[in-house]
Design an enzyme around this catalytic site. Structure first.
Site, PDB file in Angstrom:
ATOM      1  N   SER A  36       0.860  -1.159  -0.125  1.00 15.76           N
ATOM      2  CA  SER A  36       0.026  -0.038   0.012  1.00 15.76           C
ATOM      3  C   SER A  36       1.045   1.260  -0.087  1.00 15.76           C
ATOM      4  CB  SER A  36      -0.941   0.073   1.102  1.00 15.76           C
ATOM      5  OG  SER A  36      -1.459   1.437   1.284  1.00 15.76           O
ATOM      6  N   MET A  64     -11.995  -5.229   4.933  1.00 14.66           N
ATOM      7  CA  MET A  64     -11.056  -4.343   5.910  1.00 14.66           C
ATOM      8  C   MET A  64     -10.688  -4.947   7.153  1.00 14.66           C
ATOM      9  SD  MET A  64     -10.365  -1.298   4.046  1.00 14.66           S
ATOM     10  CE  MET A  64      -9.213  -1.078   5.540  1.00 14.66           C
ATOM     11  N   MET A  75      -8.715   8.473  -0.458  1.00 12.67           N
ATOM     12  CA  MET A  75      -9.776   8.823   0.535  1.00 12.67           C
ATOM     13  C   MET A  75     -10.237  10.401   0.162  1.00 12.67           C
ATOM     14  SD  MET A  75      -7.499   7.620   3.622  1.00 12.67           S
ATOM     15  CE  MET A  75      -6.596   6.121   3.649  1.00 12.67           C
ATOM     16  N   HIS A 103      -8.134   1.431  -4.523  1.00  7.62           N
ATOM     17  CA  HIS A 103      -9.205   1.215  -3.365  1.00  7.62           C
ATOM     18  C   HIS A 103      -9.469   2.721  -3.024  1.00  7.62           C
ATOM     19  CE1 HIS A 103      -9.740   0.128   1.283  1.00  7.62           C
ATOM     20  NE2 HIS A 103     -11.027   0.276   0.493  1.00  7.62           N
ATOM     21  N   MET A 134     -11.904   4.806  -1.077  1.00  5.17           N
ATOM     22  CA  MET A 134     -12.633   5.192   0.359  1.00  5.17           C
ATOM     23  C   MET A 134     -13.401   6.423   0.075  1.00  5.17           C
ATOM     24  SD  MET A 134      -9.628   3.589   2.473  1.00  5.17           S
ATOM     25  CE  MET A 134      -8.600   3.610   1.144  1.00  5.17           C
ATOM     26  N   HIS A 165      -0.903  -1.239  -4.451  1.00  7.20           N
ATOM     27  CA  HIS A 165      -2.355  -0.800  -3.742  1.00  7.20           C
ATOM     28  C   HIS A 165      -2.616   0.786  -3.627  1.00  7.20           C
ATOM     29  CE1 HIS A 165      -5.802  -1.626  -1.537  1.00  7.20           C
ATOM     30  NE2 HIS A 165      -5.529  -0.731  -0.488  1.00  7.20           N
ATOM     31  N   ASP A 174      -4.492   4.021  -2.081  1.00  6.71           N
ATOM     32  CA  ASP A 174      -5.907   4.264  -1.512  1.00  6.71           C
ATOM     33  C   ASP A 174      -6.052   5.742  -1.668  1.00  6.71           C
ATOM     34  OD1 ASP A 174      -6.015   1.982   0.403  1.00  6.71           O
ATOM     35  OD2 ASP A 174      -3.957   2.202   0.857  1.00  6.71           O
ATOM     36  N   ASP A 224      -7.007  -6.187   3.934  1.00  5.83           N
ATOM     37  CA  ASP A 224      -6.434  -4.906   3.979  1.00  5.83           C
ATOM     38  C   ASP A 224      -6.303  -4.238   5.295  1.00  5.83           C
ATOM     39  OD1 ASP A 224      -5.325  -2.535   3.284  1.00  5.83           O
ATOM     40  OD2 ASP A 224      -6.727  -1.890   1.898  1.00  5.83           O
TER      41      ASP A 224
END
Ligand code: DX5
Ligand code: ZN
Length: 221
Positions: free
Chosen positions: A9, A138, A38, A67, A69, A34, A36, A176
């Site tokens: 990540s 998660m 957000m 991913h 979020m 990966h 992320d 994750d």
């Protein structure tokens, strides 16, 4: 022997040396990057957005596992396809019309992933499991790296594996949050196919070796 995918990540990377850290992942046995994203609304944190992913894409040749979020992720499906995402994961809790969202992701040629928060029961996927490529469980509350692993995750993995079998589906199980070499084997034994790890890799002395250790541990060799 299982073949576990390892997805470092980049949230835990040194953003001042992002090129170096991406090249480190490229030179390791890691399978995916990966990424992320957000929005400060779905989760209480903001990570990075499109310009940073564009920069990541410049140095990455391994697949980009994005991913999201964020609330209402449908707004950005086209954008992430253009940015070269190979898989796009949205949160179950953030999608009112999850079936439509999953179809829209696949229509853009990406693998469709659905992420579940720690409190979300895997049985809620019963009617969508045959349509998704990846289920991301998660194992911490989303929003931050470096949190400790929630032990109930093993039970969720086993239940999800059962559901996948029962429905004759082919979704992969991605874990994750709080993943380390200590819990890797237990996770794959329960049924995990992909392990995401941030701090455990990037805060280690020799991240290339740590990724290798994680893979060996996960595959039970
Ligand atoms: C958390 C993110 C994770 C995070 C994992 O919301 O989805 O991908 O970076 O970090 P670690 O491995 O440090 O728990
Ligand atoms: Zn993530």
């Amino acid at each position: 022997m299982t073949k576990t995918k390892i997805a470092p990540s980049l949230l835990a990377a040194d953003f001042g040396n992002l090129q170096r850290d991406i090249e480190m992942v490229e030179s390791s046995v890691a399978d995916w990057h990966h990424i992320d994203v957000m929005d400060g609304v779905f989760v209480p944190n903001i990570s990075y957005g499109m310009p940073v992913i564009k920069a990541i894409q410049k140095y990455a040749t391994k697949p980009l596992d994005v991913h999201l979020m964020i609330i209402d992720p449908d707004r950005y499906i086209d954008t992430f396809a253009e940015l070269g995402a190979s898989s796009l994961t949205v949160h179950y809790e953030a999608c009112t019309h999850l079936h439509r969202t999953v179809q829209a992701i696949k229509a853009k040629g990406m693998k469709a992933g659905v992420a579940l928060n720690p409190h979300t029961n895997i049985n809620l996927l019963e009617d969508i499991i045959n349509d998704v490529d990846v289920v991301l469980i998660m194992s911490v509350n989303p929003g931050f790296g470096g949190q400790s692993f929630i032990e109930n995750t093993y039970e969720k993995i086993r239940a999800l594996k059962e559901l996948i079998k029962r429905k004759n589906a082919s979704a992969l199980i991605e874990i994750d949050g709080g993943v380390t070499a200590k819990n890797a084997r237990q996770l794959t034994a329960a049924g995990a196919d992909i392990l995401v790890a941030g701090s455990f890799i990037f805060k280690s002395e020799n991240p290339v070796q740590t990724i290798l250790d994680l893979k060996i541990e996960a595959d039970g060799n």
